[in-house]
Design a protein around this motif. Sequence first.
Motif, PDB file in Angstrom:
ATOM      1  N   ARG B 248       0.433  10.819   1.540  1.00 16.22           N
ATOM      2  CA  ARG B 248       0.389   9.386   1.553  1.00 16.22           C
ATOM      3  C   ARG B 248      -0.432   8.683   2.416  1.00 16.22           C
ATOM      4  O   ARG B 248      -1.102   7.746   1.998  1.00 16.22           O
ATOM      5  N   ILE B 249      -0.471   9.000   3.810  1.00 22.89           N
ATOM      6  CA  ILE B 249      -1.284   8.403   4.602  1.00 22.89           C
ATOM      7  C   ILE B 249      -2.938   8.480   4.207  1.00 22.89           C
ATOM      8  O   ILE B 249      -3.324   7.448   4.507  1.00 22.89           O
ATOM      9  N   THR B 250      -3.154   9.632   3.779  1.00 16.98           N
ATOM     10  CA  THR B 250      -4.717   9.723   3.501  1.00 16.98           C
ATOM     11  C   THR B 250      -5.005   8.700   2.324  1.00 16.98           C
ATOM     12  O   THR B 250      -6.081   8.090   2.464  1.00 16.98           O
ATOM     13  N   LYS B 251      -4.321   8.921   1.257  1.00 13.50           N
ATOM     14  CA  LYS B 251      -4.450   7.861   0.181  1.00 13.50           C
ATOM     15  C   LYS B 251      -4.592   6.420   0.547  1.00 13.50           C
ATOM     16  O   LYS B 251      -5.410   5.579   0.242  1.00 13.50           O
ATOM     17  N   THR B 252      -3.508   5.988   1.563  1.00 11.24           N
ATOM     18  CA  THR B 252      -3.580   4.697   1.787  1.00 11.24           C
ATOM     19  C   THR B 252      -4.565   4.270   2.652  1.00 11.24           C
ATOM     20  O   THR B 252      -5.247   3.085   2.490  1.00 11.24           O
ATOM     21  N   LEU B 253      -4.892   5.339   3.405  1.00  9.41           N
ATOM     22  CA  LEU B 253      -5.921   5.066   4.514  1.00  9.41           C
ATOM     23  C   LEU B 253      -7.486   4.769   3.599  1.00  9.41           C
ATOM     24  O   LEU B 253      -8.376   3.882   4.054  1.00  9.41           O
TER      25      LEU B 253
END
Lengths: 277, 277
Positions: B248-253
């Motif tokens: 999730r964090i990687t995609k959002t980042l």
Amino acid sequence: MPIHAELLCVGNELLIGKTLNTNAQWLAKRLTTLGLEVKRITTIGDNIEEIAETLKEALQRKPKILITTGGLGPTFDDKTLEGIAKALNRSLEINQEAYKMVEEKYRTYVKEGKIEKFELTPHRVKMAKLPEDSKPLPNPIGTAPGVLLRHKDTLIIALPGVPSEMKAIFDESVAALVRKQAQNVTFFETSIYVDGIVESEIAPLIDEVMRDNPYVYIKSHPKGVKKKPHIEIHLSTTAKDSTTAKKRITKTLMQISDLIRVKGGKTRVPKRVKQEG
Amino acid sequence: MPIHAELLCVGNELLIGKTLNTNAQWLAKRLTTLGLEVKRITTIGDNIEEIAETLKEALQRKPKILITTGGLGPTFDDKTLEGIAKALNRSLEINQEAYKMVEEKYRTYVKEGKIEKFELTPHRVKMAKLPEDSKPLPNPIGTAPGVLLRHKDTLIIALPGVPSEMKAIFDESVAALVRKQAQNVTFFETSIYVDGIVESEIAPLIDEVMRDNPYVYIKSHPKGVKKKPHIEIHLSTTAKDSTTAKKRITKTLMQISDLIRVKGGKTRVPKRVKQEG
């Protein structure tokens, strides 16, 4: 009697431990030095309901000064003014004075090349939307103005969370207001450092000295017992004038130092009694 | 859903701005990392009524974990346990297990030459007086034990104010309890640093990205606009497992970074997505 103050610090970053709440310490110290008594500091997240709820709870305790920090910027999670408006049942509307302040900032940013073109987007206008009957306080460093409003006998002051902006608005617009509330009250403090005696041996001495000096508050802070116990003893008082305060502290300091030395402790008194502010 | 936690920090030194509340940050970070949601941090003075009042207020909000810091020592102003006893309508009585812990400490202090003779004075016994039905938590560094008690569905944990003692008791006795409460929840966070674009230009981008990624919380922290704007963008999420959280964090980042670059901002992504704890 010192004037009652409270702080309400808004920001998820404080609740997840990302950010150390230096704002609370700075404001607490400044307010204390100005003669106020900070009775509670409440930290909550970026949530309108929580802000409104904690503000209403604080107002029920009738502080003279209630300062909020954080949540004044342009992003979705800057919700402090919405929370205040909700708590006080006021509408949130564009304040013309605040609007001019924000407009002026972005014109300056264009001149300085920080942004390309001047444009008052909804996110920028948001910073000029204040609860009815508020007064914006100029922000000498950033964009979002501080906000001053009154509810019954409480002055509510909303400051940004960025420490440099919070401090600048406080010094420029808030300190004078606070000083007016707290006329003729001086806060005075000093510390001595004690070695070679444990806190539980000092405890009865503090009881004795505080009985003799009811206006001085004495608190011991253990600083570790790795080899020998090392303890800070902090003395503070609030008085009508600094001569009275200083006399009280000096008398108390001598009495507690004498008692500690009799018990075999070594005391190191600071070179002078220190006055803050 | 993360488990609700609250902190109650006791100490005049926090309200006069003498001491920076690093305990609150440390505990907030540890609890968040362990998967809990700290919803409120309340700081009050060394006053039995205030302690009892704020504790009762906190219990009404039904946190699963309520941690207090400060006020467990031997001096007159260590009042936390009296405040807890008052709030819960329990008596304060000598706890045999706590008494043995305190006794053992002073025997050790005699052996180590920190105090001259062994004696359990009233100020020392005070540290073993706990509210009924409490369990003392060993203090590996100092004298006063921590205290664990339950009220309805809330675990109340009282820790000392001295940071090294607070941390040692937390790590030794509290962390495992907390982990049990917060099974299968992972907190994940990272930051990117952005230059050359002001916060009000980033605000609508954050809105957009958060609409697409409802489980990620994004918060911008301006770090000054002296020459060019410099902003930290902090992303965090709580998920059932670390793979989900990291994805999730990687995609959002990536999404927020792309949008910022399109707008002319420069982004600096940390070398790896960081996992706490």
